[in-house]
Design a protein around this motif. Structure first.
Motif, PDB file in Angstrom:
ATOM      1  N   HIS A 222       0.862  -1.184   0.000  1.00  0.00           N
ATOM      2  CA  HIS A 222       0.000   0.000   0.000  1.00  0.00           C
ATOM      3  C   HIS A 222       0.896   1.232   0.000  1.00  0.00           C
ATOM      4  CE1 HIS A 222      -3.745  -2.166   0.801  1.00  0.00           C
ATOM      5  NE2 HIS A 222      -3.079  -2.859   1.724  1.00  0.00           N
ATOM      6  N   GLN A 223       0.557   2.196  -0.812  1.00  0.00           N
ATOM      7  CA  GLN A 223       1.284   3.461  -0.883  1.00  0.00           C
ATOM      8  C   GLN A 223       0.433   4.516  -0.194  1.00  0.00           C
ATOM      9  OE1 GLN A 223       1.773   5.084  -4.863  1.00  0.00           O
ATOM     10  NE2 GLN A 223       3.836   5.776  -4.391  1.00  0.00           N
ATOM     11  N   VAL A 224       0.973   5.133   0.857  1.00  0.00           N
ATOM     12  CA  VAL A 224       0.187   6.032   1.707  1.00  0.00           C
ATOM     13  C   VAL A 224       0.748   7.444   1.607  1.00  0.00           C
ATOM     14  CG1 VAL A 224      -0.740   6.413   4.019  1.00  0.00           C
ATOM     15  CG2 VAL A 224      -0.175   4.087   3.263  1.00  0.00           C
ATOM     16  N   LYS A 225      -0.092   8.371   1.198  1.00  0.00           N
ATOM     17  CA  LYS A 225       0.344   9.750   0.993  1.00  0.00           C
ATOM     18  C   LYS A 225       0.350  10.547   2.294  1.00  0.00           C
ATOM     19  CE  LYS A 225      -0.830  10.267  -3.887  1.00  0.00           C
ATOM     20  NZ  LYS A 225       0.579  10.492  -4.242  1.00  0.00           N
ATOM     21  N   ARG A 226       1.105  11.659   2.270  1.00  0.00           N
ATOM     22  CA  ARG A 226       1.174  12.563   3.415  1.00  0.00           C
ATOM     23  C   ARG A 226       0.128  13.660   3.283  1.00  0.00           C
ATOM     24  NH1 ARG A 226       6.602  15.217   3.724  1.00  0.00           N
ATOM     25  NH2 ARG A 226       6.354  15.282   1.458  1.00  0.00           N
ATOM     26  N   TYR A 227      -0.443  14.048   4.419  1.00  0.00           N
ATOM     27  CA  TYR A 227      -1.503  15.058   4.443  1.00  0.00           C
ATOM     28  C   TYR A 227      -1.094  16.200   5.361  1.00  0.00           C
ATOM     29  CZ  TYR A 227      -6.117  17.157   5.194  1.00  0.00           C
ATOM     30  OH  TYR A 227      -7.176  18.028   5.268  1.00  0.00           O
ATOM     31  N   GLY A 231      -2.652  22.893   6.287  1.00  0.00           N
ATOM     32  CA  GLY A 231      -3.019  23.345   4.941  1.00  0.00           C
ATOM     33  C   GLY A 231      -4.125  22.538   4.300  1.00  0.00           C
ATOM     34  N   LYS A 232      -4.467  21.390   4.929  1.00  0.00           N
ATOM     35  CA  LYS A 232      -5.550  20.522   4.456  1.00  0.00           C
ATOM     36  C   LYS A 232      -5.372  20.148   2.980  1.00  0.00           C
ATOM     37  CE  LYS A 232      -8.815  22.396   7.833  1.00  0.00           C
ATOM     38  NZ  LYS A 232      -8.518  21.332   8.789  1.00  0.00           N
ATOM     39  N   ARG A 233      -4.197  19.619   2.668  1.00  0.00           N
ATOM     40  CA  ARG A 233      -3.913  19.186   1.293  1.00  0.00           C
ATOM     41  C   ARG A 233      -2.953  18.008   1.332  1.00  0.00           C
ATOM     42  NH1 ARG A 233       1.160  20.885  -0.452  1.00  0.00           N
ATOM     43  NH2 ARG A 233       2.251  22.240   1.027  1.00  0.00           N
ATOM     44  N   LEU A 234      -2.986  17.210   0.261  1.00  0.00           N
ATOM     45  CA  LEU A 234      -2.073  16.090   0.137  1.00  0.00           C
ATOM     46  C   LEU A 234      -0.775  16.547  -0.500  1.00  0.00           C
ATOM     47  CD1 LEU A 234      -4.481  13.279  -1.141  1.00  0.00           C
ATOM     48  CD2 LEU A 234      -3.398  13.394   1.104  1.00  0.00           C
ATOM     49  N   PHE A 235       0.335  16.056  -0.011  1.00  0.00           N
ATOM     50  CA  PHE A 235       1.621  16.327  -0.640  1.00  0.00           C
ATOM     51  C   PHE A 235       1.767  15.456  -1.882  1.00  0.00           C
ATOM     52  CE2 PHE A 235       2.409  17.697   3.714  1.00  0.00           C
ATOM     53  CZ  PHE A 235       3.116  18.875   3.527  1.00  0.00           C
ATOM     54  N   GLU A 236       2.398  16.006  -2.902  1.00  0.00           N
ATOM     55  CA  GLU A 236       2.536  15.281  -4.160  1.00  0.00           C
ATOM     56  C   GLU A 236       3.679  14.275  -4.128  1.00  0.00           C
ATOM     57  OE1 GLU A 236       2.806  18.023  -7.373  1.00  0.00           O
ATOM     58  OE2 GLU A 236       0.799  18.858  -7.064  1.00  0.00           O
ATOM     59  N   ILE A 237       4.674  14.489  -3.290  1.00  0.00           N
ATOM     60  CA  ILE A 237       5.802  13.567  -3.222  1.00  0.00           C
ATOM     61  C   ILE A 237       6.055  13.157  -1.781  1.00  0.00           C
ATOM     62  CG2 ILE A 237       6.931  14.454  -5.296  1.00  0.00           C
ATOM     63  CD1 ILE A 237       8.821  16.018  -3.478  1.00  0.00           C
ATOM     64  N   GLY A 238       6.658  11.995  -1.615  1.00  0.00           N
ATOM     65  CA  GLY A 238       6.973  11.492  -0.280  1.00  0.00           C
ATOM     66  C   GLY A 238       5.833  10.664   0.273  1.00  0.00           C
ATOM     67  N   GLU A 239       5.969   9.345   0.271  1.00  0.00           N
ATOM     68  CA  GLU A 239       4.935   8.454   0.766  1.00  0.00           C
ATOM     69  C   GLU A 239       5.533   7.439   1.728  1.00  0.00           C
ATOM     70  OE1 GLU A 239       4.191   9.993  -3.216  1.00  0.00           O
ATOM     71  OE2 GLU A 239       5.589   8.378  -2.705  1.00  0.00           O
ATOM     72  N   ILE A 289       2.293  12.879  12.291  1.00  0.00           N
ATOM     73  CA  ILE A 289       1.243  12.081  12.910  1.00  0.00           C
ATOM     74  C   ILE A 289       1.190  10.778  12.123  1.00  0.00           C
ATOM     75  CG2 ILE A 289      -1.168  11.984  13.627  1.00  0.00           C
ATOM     76  CD1 ILE A 289       0.445  14.348  14.797  1.00  0.00           C
ATOM     77  N   ASP A 290       1.379   9.657  12.778  1.00  0.00           N
ATOM     78  CA  ASP A 290       1.494   8.392  12.046  1.00  0.00           C
ATOM     79  C   ASP A 290       0.316   8.165  11.109  1.00  0.00           C
ATOM     80  OD1 ASP A 290       3.972   7.614  13.052  1.00  0.00           O
ATOM     81  OD2 ASP A 290       3.090   6.737  14.854  1.00  0.00           O
ATOM     82  N   PHE A 291      -0.910   8.319  11.625  1.00  0.00           N
ATOM     83  CA  PHE A 291      -2.074   8.059  10.781  1.00  0.00           C
ATOM     84  C   PHE A 291      -3.199   9.059  11.050  1.00  0.00           C
ATOM     85  CE2 PHE A 291      -0.374   3.636  11.399  1.00  0.00           C
ATOM     86  CZ  PHE A 291       0.180   3.537  10.119  1.00  0.00           C
ATOM     87  N   ILE A 292      -3.767   9.570   9.975  1.00  0.00           N
ATOM     88  CA  ILE A 292      -5.051  10.269  10.032  1.00  0.00           C
ATOM     89  C   ILE A 292      -6.039   9.360   9.310  1.00  0.00           C
ATOM     90  CG2 ILE A 292      -6.363  12.322   9.420  1.00  0.00           C
ATOM     91  CD1 ILE A 292      -3.753  13.855   9.272  1.00  0.00           C
ATOM     92  N   ALA A 293      -6.953   8.779  10.053  1.00  0.00           N
ATOM     93  CA  ALA A 293      -7.915   7.839   9.488  1.00  0.00           C
ATOM     94  C   ALA A 293      -9.285   8.499   9.428  1.00  0.00           C
ATOM     95  CB  ALA A 293      -7.964   6.570  10.339  1.00  0.00           C
TER      96      ALA A 293
END
Length: 359
Positions: A222-227, A231-239, A289-293
């Motif tokens: 699973h590839q998990v993106k950073r949030y 800024g309430k946005r997903l980063f485009e690089i770094g998973e 933060i390890d996980f935002i679910a």
């Protein structure tokens, strides 16, 4: 199928398993369509089950035709992301419900193995993973890991190398080993490429990204993106990368004491996605933060720590969560067993309680 017969004893069930040589004559959409029509009941409800449907050429054409018949209730399974492509979704025009089937959760593992919720059971789950077939073999390292290595070979060669005509197979396997040794670490395709160059393996970042997508499409990782929490946005690089089945990861890389924290984090991630949470890694300034679910518009923030015996660990794990300004639930999951007060309303929950939904 037994449940269907209990509710409707007169129902007609048609079962096709493409791993069974008895169905080898069904090779394309026309073969599939003709077989089903030949076995339909004209008076009763028809339930059609097709296993490993991706082995049938242009199967989506047959499905679209069969769905025109209101007497047919159709169920299909497949072991790779071929069933999830945008092309198939477009051809079926929304006339389907997708259900992703993950490895067994911890409670399902206990049920399958018919064992109790003990520390030993949790260790077996973390070591061997949650493939259902494990109930048929002895839970011993040499037996389980040999079986899991065979499953791994099938996934890599059938669902990745053959499907995508991968030529650089040594790099593919080196990439898998790299991800197995670095579960839960943040990497970009460029960082992976740079590291492999330091190991005398030259491959461009865009090629790394392509191979990673192949691994994700085959449900190996699973590839998990950073949030960005503020800024309430997903980063485009770094998973971050996690294995769908930890048993396969451990069969490849080994089950090592120094990796228990990583494995624990992977177990928490798998539990969340199996319970229909959308999961990202949280970034809050310089903190992680390890996980935002998130599920049904509600969030939960989770930190994972092997132990909370050191004050600096407590300050880091709880402190990061305390910096989040909303009122959604926050928790720290640990291997320590603890029943007591919270820290600023943030609870410490042991892994077994989390996996058995006692939180």
């Amino acid at each position: 199928m037994a449940i269907i017969k209990e509710k409707d004893s007169e129902s007609n069930i048609i079962y096709i398993n493409k791993e069974d040589l008895a169905f080898r004559a069904i090779k394309n959409a026309s073969d599939l369509n003709n077989y089903v029509l030949e076995n339909l009941s004209e008076t009763e409800k028809n339930y059609v089950f097709i296993d490993e449907i991706q082995e049938i050429e242009h199967f989506e054409d047959a499905l679209r035709s069969l769905l025109l018949n209101n007497s047919i209730d159709l169920y299909c399974t497949g072991s790779n992301a071929e069933l999830l492509s945008g092309d198939i979704a477009g051809r079926l025009s929304g006339r389907f419900i997708e259900i992703q089937v993950y490895s067994l959760t911890y409670t399902e593992f206990l049920t399958f193995q018919q064992i109790g919720d003990t520390d030993e059971s949790l260790q077996k789950y973390m070591k061997y993973g949650g493939l259902p077939y494990l109930k048929h073999i002895a839970l011993e390292d040499n037996v389980v890991f040999e079986y899991l290595k065979n499953i791994y070979s099938t996934i890599v060669f059938r669902d990745i190398i053959n499907r995508y005509a991968v030529r650089n197979t040594p790099f593919l396997e080196q990439l898998i080993f790299f991800l197995a040794s670095n579960i839960g670490s943040i990497f970009s395709a460029k960082k992976i490429s740079d590291f492999l160059k330091s190991q005398k393996t030259n491959i461009a970042p865009n090629q790394v990204q392509i191979y990673v997508q192949h691994l994700a499409s085959a449900f190996l990782i699973h590839q998990v993106k950073r949030y960005d929490v503020e800024g309430k946005r997903l980063f485009e690089i770094g998973e971050k990368y996690y294995f769908e089945n930890l048993g396969i990861r451990n069969a490849l890389w080994g089950y090592r004491p120094q990796d228990i924290g990583k494995i624990m984090e992977n177990v928490v991630y798998n539990h969340l996605v199996a319970h229909n949470y959308t999961v990202n890694v949280g970034i809050l300034g310089a903190n992680e933060i390890d996980f935002i679910a998130e599920k049904n518009g509600e969030k939960v923030y989770i930190q994972v720590a092997l132990s909370l015996l050191e004050e600096k660990t407590i300050q880091r794990e709880f402190g990061n969560l305390q910096k989040i300004k909303d009122n959604y639930p926050k928790m720290v999951i640990t291997m320590d067993t603890f029943s007591g007060n919270t820290i600023g309303g943030i609870a410490a929950i042991d892994l077994k309680s989390f996996l058995t939904n006692r939180w």
